[in-house]
Design an enzyme around this catalytic site. Structure first.
Site, PDB file in Angstrom:
ATOM      1  N   SER A 104     -29.001  72.231  35.379  1.00  0.00           N
ATOM      2  CA  SER A 104     -30.179  72.099  35.564  1.00  0.00           C
ATOM      3  C   SER A 104     -30.655  72.611  33.880  1.00  0.00           C
ATOM      4  O   SER A 104     -30.697  71.863  33.246  1.00  0.00           O
ATOM      5  CB  SER A 104     -30.800  72.170  36.784  1.00  0.00           C
ATOM      6  OG  SER A 104     -31.618  71.541  36.798  1.00  0.00           O
ATOM      7  N   ASP A 242     -28.780  62.033  41.595  1.00  0.00           N
ATOM      8  CA  ASP A 242     -28.940  63.691  40.894  1.00  0.00           C
ATOM      9  C   ASP A 242     -30.631  62.919  40.428  1.00  0.00           C
ATOM     10  O   ASP A 242     -30.887  61.845  39.963  1.00  0.00           O
ATOM     11  CB  ASP A 242     -28.140  63.549  39.706  1.00  0.00           C
ATOM     12  CG  ASP A 242     -28.157  65.141  39.613  1.00  0.00           C
ATOM     13  OD1 ASP A 242     -29.012  65.664  39.405  1.00  0.00           O
ATOM     14  OD2 ASP A 242     -26.858  65.708  39.531  1.00  0.00           O
ATOM     15  N   HIS A 269     -28.847  66.940  42.715  1.00  0.00           N
ATOM     16  CA  HIS A 269     -28.587  67.715  41.841  1.00  0.00           C
ATOM     17  C   HIS A 269     -27.606  68.948  41.986  1.00  0.00           C
ATOM     18  O   HIS A 269     -27.160  69.384  41.170  1.00  0.00           O
ATOM     19  CB  HIS A 269     -29.974  68.074  41.907  1.00  0.00           C
ATOM     20  CG  HIS A 269     -30.143  68.717  40.721  1.00  0.00           C
ATOM     21  ND1 HIS A 269     -30.183  68.448  39.412  1.00  0.00           N
ATOM     22  CD2 HIS A 269     -30.983  70.123  40.320  1.00  0.00           C
ATOM     23  CE1 HIS A 269     -30.434  69.470  38.550  1.00  0.00           C
ATOM     24  NE2 HIS A 269     -31.117  70.207  38.973  1.00  0.00           N
TER      25      HIS A 269
END
Length: 291
Positions: A104, A242, A269
């Site tokens: 991320s 995601d 995610h």
């Protein structure tokens, strides 16, 4: 086996002392350095630590996060500061050759480091659920919100318009997270615990009120136009639900000259936790081929 027994240390930097641990420290493979997400989150070694049966896998908590020191001055919490910290961590650990794995925000951190510092010895990179363009990320979240139940949409829009991020907004946020952050039900205890420990000061300063309400320092960060400069082998992974939208991740992959991509089905995610066996197989194949 030794990789099940991590060795914990502290890394001293000019901004503070950082928590660090390594799995498989005695293994011969090129080390993996894991950059956690957030910003303001902390290391979650679960799943990724399994790669320590082949190579050293290093985790560290960024300044202000997890078990690392808090900054003496909140103004130290900047993307550029974390890039300098990454360089310091790598030097302190003696990682002359390394593979970076960013989750991320950690992918943005790795990207900034590769593009702005031009480091030598980085043999490959993995960008997992990657944030590489904040404007593209925001567009993806708005598209997802438009497909949420009407009451969830209304609570989000009302909170953003009034700047009242109270219980209605929080409930809508959690409904969104259960669809796009982690689809496991219930969430694993270590995930819930890590989210409770999120440093909100850092998160608000760099990001915003939630994954989709973005107002912090990272709001305009966009690496898309420079990704072609990253010539090392790269693997991008995401889930099909995601927060890092599949189309956006695909654009990022196509922008790099030596990049591949894997989409994990029925995952979001935290796809590396939701589909851990598949994730590990994909990553191991990439590392075996590229390192």
């Amino acid at each position: 086996m030794s990789f099940y027994h991590p060795r914990e240390t502290r890394i001293q930097t000019s901004a503070g002392s950082l928590w660090h641990c390594v799995y498989g420290g005695d293994k011969p493979g090129i080390p993996l350095l894991v950059l956690h997400g957030g910003p303001g989150f902390l290391s979650m070694p679960e799943t990724v630590c399994e790669l320590g049966n082949e190579r050293p896998v290093h985790f560290y908590d960024q300044l202000g996060c997890g078990q690392s020191d808090k900054a003496s001055d909140p103004s130290l919490y900047t993307p550029e500061g974390y890039v300098r910290e990454l360089a310091d961590v790598r030097q302190a650990l003696g990682l002359d050759e390394v593979c970076l794995m960013g989750f991320s925000w950690g992918a943005m951190l790795a990207g900034l480091y590769l593009l702005n510092e031009k480091p030598t010895g980085v043999k490959a990179a993995l960008f997992c659920g990657p944030l590489l363009s904040s404007p593209a990320w925001e567009r993806d979240q708005r598209a997802y919100i438009s497909r949420m139940p009407q009451e969830v949409q209304e609570a989000i829009f009302k909170g953003e318009e009034s700047h009242d991020f109270g219980s209605d907004y929080q409930e809508a946020m959690m409904a969104y997270y259960r669809r796009h952050l982690c689809r496991l039900d219930p969430w694993p205890d270590f995930v819930a615990d890590a989210l409770e420990k999120l440093n909100m000061e850092i998160y608000f300063r760099l990001w915003g009120q939630s994954e989709f309400t973005i107002s912090g320092l990272l709001k305009e960060y966009d690496l898309m136009g420079r990704l072609h400069e990253i010539e090392i082998p790269v693997l991008l992974t995401c889930g099909d639900f995601d927060e890092a939208g599949v189309g956006t991740v695909r654009h990022c992959q196509m922008a790099m000259p030596n990049a591949g991509m894997a989409v994990l089905p029925d995952a979001s995610h935290l796809h590396h936790i939701e589909k851990s066996e598949l994730f590990l197989m994909i990553v191991r194949n990439f590392l075996e081929e590229k390192l």
